[in-house]
Structure formats: structure tokens, C-alpha cells
Scaffold this active site. Structure first.
Site, PDB file in Angstrom:
ATOM      1  N   HIS A  18      21.694 -22.757  46.391  1.00 26.84           N
ATOM      2  CA  HIS A  18      22.782 -22.222  45.572  1.00 26.84           C
ATOM      3  C   HIS A  18      22.335 -21.904  44.153  1.00 26.84           C
ATOM      4  O   HIS A  18      22.835 -20.962  43.542  1.00 26.84           O
ATOM      5  CB  HIS A  18      23.969 -23.197  45.607  1.00 26.84           C
ATOM      6  CG  HIS A  18      24.609 -23.263  46.963  1.00 26.84           C
ATOM      7  ND1 HIS A  18      25.275 -24.371  47.433  1.00 26.84           N
ATOM      8  CD2 HIS A  18      24.670 -22.342  47.976  1.00 26.84           C
ATOM      9  CE1 HIS A  18      25.713 -24.132  48.663  1.00 26.84           C
ATOM     10  NE2 HIS A  18      25.361 -22.914  49.013  1.00 26.84           N
ATOM     11  N   HIS A  41      26.559 -15.963  57.241  1.00 25.17           N
ATOM     12  CA  HIS A  41      26.952 -17.260  57.812  1.00 25.17           C
ATOM     13  C   HIS A  41      27.603 -18.056  56.685  1.00 25.17           C
ATOM     14  O   HIS A  41      26.978 -18.920  56.070  1.00 25.17           O
ATOM     15  CB  HIS A  41      25.737 -18.012  58.356  1.00 25.17           C
ATOM     16  CG  HIS A  41      25.071 -17.348  59.519  1.00 25.17           C
ATOM     17  ND1 HIS A  41      24.363 -16.177  59.401  1.00 25.17           N
ATOM     18  CD2 HIS A  41      25.009 -17.694  60.832  1.00 25.17           C
ATOM     19  CE1 HIS A  41      23.891 -15.829  60.600  1.00 25.17           C
ATOM     20  NE2 HIS A  41      24.269 -16.723  61.478  1.00 25.17           N
ATOM     21  N   GLU A 114      31.994 -15.333  59.039  1.00 28.34           N
ATOM     22  CA  GLU A 114      31.934 -16.682  59.611  1.00 28.34           C
ATOM     23  C   GLU A 114      32.453 -16.604  61.037  1.00 28.34           C
ATOM     24  O   GLU A 114      33.504 -16.048  61.303  1.00 28.34           O
ATOM     25  CB  GLU A 114      32.759 -17.651  58.748  1.00 28.34           C
ATOM     26  CG  GLU A 114      33.035 -19.014  59.347  1.00 28.34           C
ATOM     27  CD  GLU A 114      31.772 -19.826  59.702  1.00 28.34           C
ATOM     28  OE1 GLU A 114      30.865 -19.944  58.873  1.00 28.34           O
ATOM     29  OE2 GLU A 114      31.717 -20.333  60.835  1.00 28.34           O
ATOM     30  N   ASP A 139      30.357 -12.601  64.524  1.00 27.88           N
ATOM     31  CA  ASP A 139      28.962 -13.021  64.578  1.00 27.88           C
ATOM     32  C   ASP A 139      28.226 -12.293  63.449  1.00 27.88           C
ATOM     33  O   ASP A 139      28.198 -11.061  63.417  1.00 27.88           O
ATOM     34  CB  ASP A 139      28.391 -12.631  65.946  1.00 27.88           C
ATOM     35  CG  ASP A 139      26.928 -13.010  66.083  1.00 27.88           C
ATOM     36  OD1 ASP A 139      26.165 -12.845  65.106  1.00 27.88           O
ATOM     37  OD2 ASP A 139      26.540 -13.474  67.169  1.00 27.88           O
ATOM     38  N   GLY A 140      27.669 -13.051  62.545  1.00 27.19           N
ATOM     39  CA  GLY A 140      27.033 -12.466  61.364  1.00 27.19           C
ATOM     40  C   GLY A 140      25.887 -11.529  61.704  1.00 27.19           C
ATOM     41  O   GLY A 140      25.706 -10.495  61.056  1.00 27.19           O
ATOM     42  N   ASP A 160      22.087 -17.464  56.282  1.00 27.26           N
ATOM     43  CA  ASP A 160      21.993 -18.926  56.184  1.00 27.26           C
ATOM     44  C   ASP A 160      22.580 -19.581  57.438  1.00 27.26           C
ATOM     45  O   ASP A 160      23.600 -20.274  57.370  1.00 27.26           O
ATOM     46  CB  ASP A 160      22.757 -19.359  54.912  1.00 27.26           C
ATOM     47  CG  ASP A 160      22.698 -20.847  54.665  1.00 27.26           C
ATOM     48  OD1 ASP A 160      21.750 -21.506  55.152  1.00 27.26           O
ATOM     49  OD2 ASP A 160      23.604 -21.361  53.983  1.00 27.26           O
TER      50      ASP A 160
HETATM   51  C1  LIG Z   1      24.503 -23.481  56.998  1.00 25.09           C
HETATM   52  S1  LIG Z   1      26.194 -23.107  57.243  1.00 25.09           S
HETATM   53  C2  LIG Z   1      26.548 -21.947  55.958  1.00 25.09           C
HETATM   54  C3  LIG Z   1      26.609 -22.493  54.583  1.00 25.09           C
HETATM   55  C4  LIG Z   1      26.941 -21.481  53.531  1.00 25.09           C
HETATM   56  N1  LIG Z   1      26.111 -20.284  53.614  1.00 25.09           N
HETATM   57  C5  LIG Z   1      26.793 -22.102  52.176  1.00 25.09           C
HETATM   58  O1  LIG Z   1      25.688 -22.014  51.590  1.00 25.09           O
HETATM   59  O2  LIG Z   1      27.758 -22.655  51.665  1.00 25.09           O
HETATM   60  C6  LIG Z   1      26.169 -22.045  58.661  1.00 25.09           C
HETATM   61  C7  LIG Z   1      27.521 -21.492  59.070  1.00 25.09           C
HETATM   62  O3  LIG Z   1      27.330 -20.467  60.031  1.00 25.09           O
HETATM   63  C8  LIG Z   1      28.394 -20.500  60.976  1.00 25.09           C
HETATM   64  N2  LIG Z   1      27.886 -19.757  62.128  1.00 25.09           N
HETATM   65  C9  LIG Z   1      27.189 -20.211  63.202  1.00 25.09           C
HETATM   66  N3  LIG Z   1      26.783 -19.183  63.972  1.00 25.09           N
HETATM   67  C10 LIG Z   1      27.229 -18.040  63.384  1.00 25.09           C
HETATM   68  C11 LIG Z   1      27.092 -16.654  63.666  1.00 25.09           C
HETATM   69  N4  LIG Z   1      26.426 -16.214  64.739  1.00 25.09           N
HETATM   70  N5  LIG Z   1      27.655 -15.775  62.822  1.00 25.09           N
HETATM   71  C12 LIG Z   1      28.319 -16.182  61.720  1.00 25.09           C
HETATM   72  N6  LIG Z   1      28.484 -17.475  61.398  1.00 25.09           N
HETATM   73  C13 LIG Z   1      27.934 -18.407  62.202  1.00 25.09           C
HETATM   74  C14 LIG Z   1      28.665 -21.964  61.139  1.00 25.09           C
HETATM   75  O4  LIG Z   1      29.987 -22.165  61.590  1.00 25.09           O
HETATM   76  C15 LIG Z   1      28.460 -22.486  59.711  1.00 25.09           C
HETATM   77  O5  LIG Z   1      29.667 -22.487  59.015  1.00 25.09           O
END
Ligand SMILES: C[S@@+](CC[C@H](N)C(=O)[O-])C[C@H]1O[C@@H](n2cnc3c(N)ncnc32)[C@H](O)[C@@H]1O
Length: 280
Positions: A18, A41, A114, A139-140, A160
Site C-alpha cells: 500500500h 482483485h 471483486e 473475475d478480474g 493482487d
Molecule cells: C489479496 S486480496 C485483495 C486485497 C486488496 N487488493 C488490497 O490490497 O486491499 C484478493 C481478493 O481477490 C478476490 N478474488 C479472488 N479471485 C478473484 C478473481 N478471479 N477476480 C477478482 N477477484 C478475485 C478475493 O475475494 C480477495 O478479496
């Protein structure tokens, strides 16, 4: 698929990621032209450090909680990061989409993707007061291509993912290479865990081999932690493509402030390396 970032919010890896996010955005904002941030993500945007998950893992105690005594003058990105965290309220920790939303100007735009409905619902709430932020439940990886290049033609893509599935390194590499092809001038930041140095090096090597130029790697390693269970992550990294001028130097400076605080016995290391290209 059960990853919940609430367990890890505010840990050492979140702190470095961050602060790097802030360092990039501060530099992109030096130009008046609008910019776009895409967070593939995004997570829930705001975490309660007094909640069950965070309290159970205790990870924030080794991260953001160690920075309470930092006083000015600090490197600008670290100062802004701490201000954003403090503005989120006592016992709260902001995730990447909220940090970005707080730093963006009214003409800039944020797209936060997300996949998980529950996280996404909280994210919508976290970003509700930002008219220039859009939340997408998707899906990201699948959605990213259609968003590139952004109309602003400048900005940051943050990738991420949770690295729960065995092939997440491959998915990230594929996503980065494809996205970079569509938006070659964009800044990209991706986070990765370092559970095995060899796997992390191979991943970074693959990105270099794919021909991505101007690539900085930031590594943060807590060093030996005799008390830490094996399952707890103690090293992670960031790859930044097209880092804005001065980013690598400031991260080095920030590393020197954070190392003695995040590490256990002065053995933490934050290392910055150009894998391809450079400044000058
Ligand atoms: C490491 S966390 C993200 C933290 C955030 N970027 C932060 O720094 O505050 C990963 C997130 O990706 C989500 N996630 C998992 N697979 C995903 C996908 N294919 N596409 C988008 N989001 C996804 C999870 O639910 C989770 O909330």
C-alpha cells in the site's frame, strides 16, 4: 475458494504494497491529466482490525501496528499512507481500492473488480461516497482486457490475487503480459508471495523473458522469525512495470524506515532491483 483478506489486512505485506501504491499515485498525480486506476482483485476496501478474523490472525500487530511511533519528516508516500490509514478510523485498515479512491482527484477514475459477492457488497459500501469509483463484481482476469487501454491513456493496474490455486502465478503472468500488450504505457503493479525463492525468481524471470521493459522488483523479507509458524508468510514481493520516475529511489528510502520496524531483530530486508530497463 475461501480466501478472506480480513485475516491479513494491515500485515507487513499489505503495508509495503500500500505504501508502494501511494508512491505510484503521488507521482502520476504530478501531471494534471486525468488517470485511471484498475484494481483487479480489490477486496472489501475497509477492514476491521478488531474483528474476529484480524484478531485471530494477529497479523496487523506485525505490520501497521508497528508504525504508530513514526513521526515527520517521513518520505512523502509513507506520510500520505499513514494519513490515509489514520483517516479510516481507529481499529480500521483501508484496502487498496479505498486508498486509491482517497488519493484520486475528482477527474480521475477507479474501477475496482471483486469476484466474491460478499466482499463485493462491502466494497460497494466502502466506496459509496466516491462518485468517480466503480465497483464491478466479476473475475478480474477476465474483465481486465475489456478495460484496456483506458480512455485516459494513463494510469495504474493493480493485480493482487489470493494465490490460493496452484496456477495463480501463471494466471498473473498471462494477465500481465496480455494487459501490457493493450496498454504498454500503463503502470502495472503486481503482488506475489515468496514461499519459495526459486518459484518467485522463476515467475519474475518469465515476465522479463516476455519482453516487458522497465521493470522493478521490490522484495520484502521479514528475516528469521523463530516464533512464526511455517504457514505464515514472511516474505513477499511486488513487480512494477513502468514505475514513475523516482519510485524505486523512494521505495529504497521507505525500506530503510520500515525495515527495523517490520522485522523481528533488525533482520528484515526491503530490496529494490531493476529487472529490466532503468532510469537515467
Ligand atoms: C489479496 S486480496 C485483495 C486485497 C486488496 N487488493 C488490497 O490490497 O486491499 C484478493 C481478493 O481477490 C478476490 N478474488 C479472488 N479471485 C478473484 C478473481 N478471479 N477476480 C477478482 N477477484 C478475485 C478475493 O475475494 C480477495 O478479496
Amino acid at each position: 475458494v475461501n480466501y478472506r483478506h480480513a485475516y491479513h489486512a494491515g500485515n507487513f505485506a499489505d503495508v509495503v504494497k500500500h505504501v508502494a501504491l501511494v508512491a505510484i499515485l503521488q507521482r502520476l498525480k504530478k501531471k494534471d491529466k486525468p488517470l485511471r486506476v484498475i484494481d483487479t482483485h480489490a477486496g472489501r476496501g475497509l477492514y476491521d482490525l478488531t474483528g474476529n478474523e484480524a484478531a485471530r490472525s494477529g497479523e496487523a500487530a506485525g505490520g501497521i501496528a508497528r508504525l504508530g511511533d513514526l513521526r515527520a519528516p517521513l518520505p512523502p508516500a509513507l506520510q500520505d499512507y499513514l494519513d490515509v490509514v489514520r483517516a479510516s478510523g481507529a481499529g480500521k485498515y483501508p484496502g487498496s481500492p479505498l486508498i486509491a479512491a482517497r488519493l484520486l482527484r475528482s477527474g480521475d477514475r477507479l474501477v475496482a473488480i471483486e469476484k466474491h459477492p460478499e466482499e463485493c457488497a462491502v466494497l460497494r459500501h466502502s466506496l459509496a461516497s466516491f462518485a468517480n469509483a466503480r465497483v464491478v463484481e466479476a473475475d478480474g482476469y477476465a474483465r481486465l482486457g475489456a478495460l484496456l487501454p483506458p480512455v485516459e491513456r494513463r494510469g495504474l493496474v493493480l493485480i493482487d490475487p489470493p494465490y490460493e490455486s496452484g496456477d495463480e502465478f501463471e494466471s498473473v503472468a498471462r494477465a500481465l503480459v496480455g494487459a501490457h500488450r493493450r496498454f504498454a504505457t500503463g503502470v502495472f503493479m503486481l503482488w506475489f508471495p515468496v514461499k519459495s525463492a526459486a518459484a518467485a525468481d522463476a515467475f519474475c524471470g518469465e515476465i522479463v523473458t516476455a519482453g516487458i521493459e522497465k521493470l522493478v522488483r521490490v522484495d520484502f523479507d521479514l528475516g528469521a522469525r523463530p516464533d512464526a509458524g511455517k504457514e505464515r508468510l514472511s516474505a513477499a514481493g511486488l513487480l512494477v512495470v513502468n514505475p514513475p520516475f523516482g519510485f524505486a529511489d523512494e521505495m529504497g528510502e521507505i525500506g530503510r524506515v520500515l525495515e527495523p520496524r517490520l522485522g523481528r531483530a533488525q533482520d528484515a530486508k526491503i530490496a529494490i532491483a531493476w529487472l529490466s530497463g532503468g532510469e537515467g
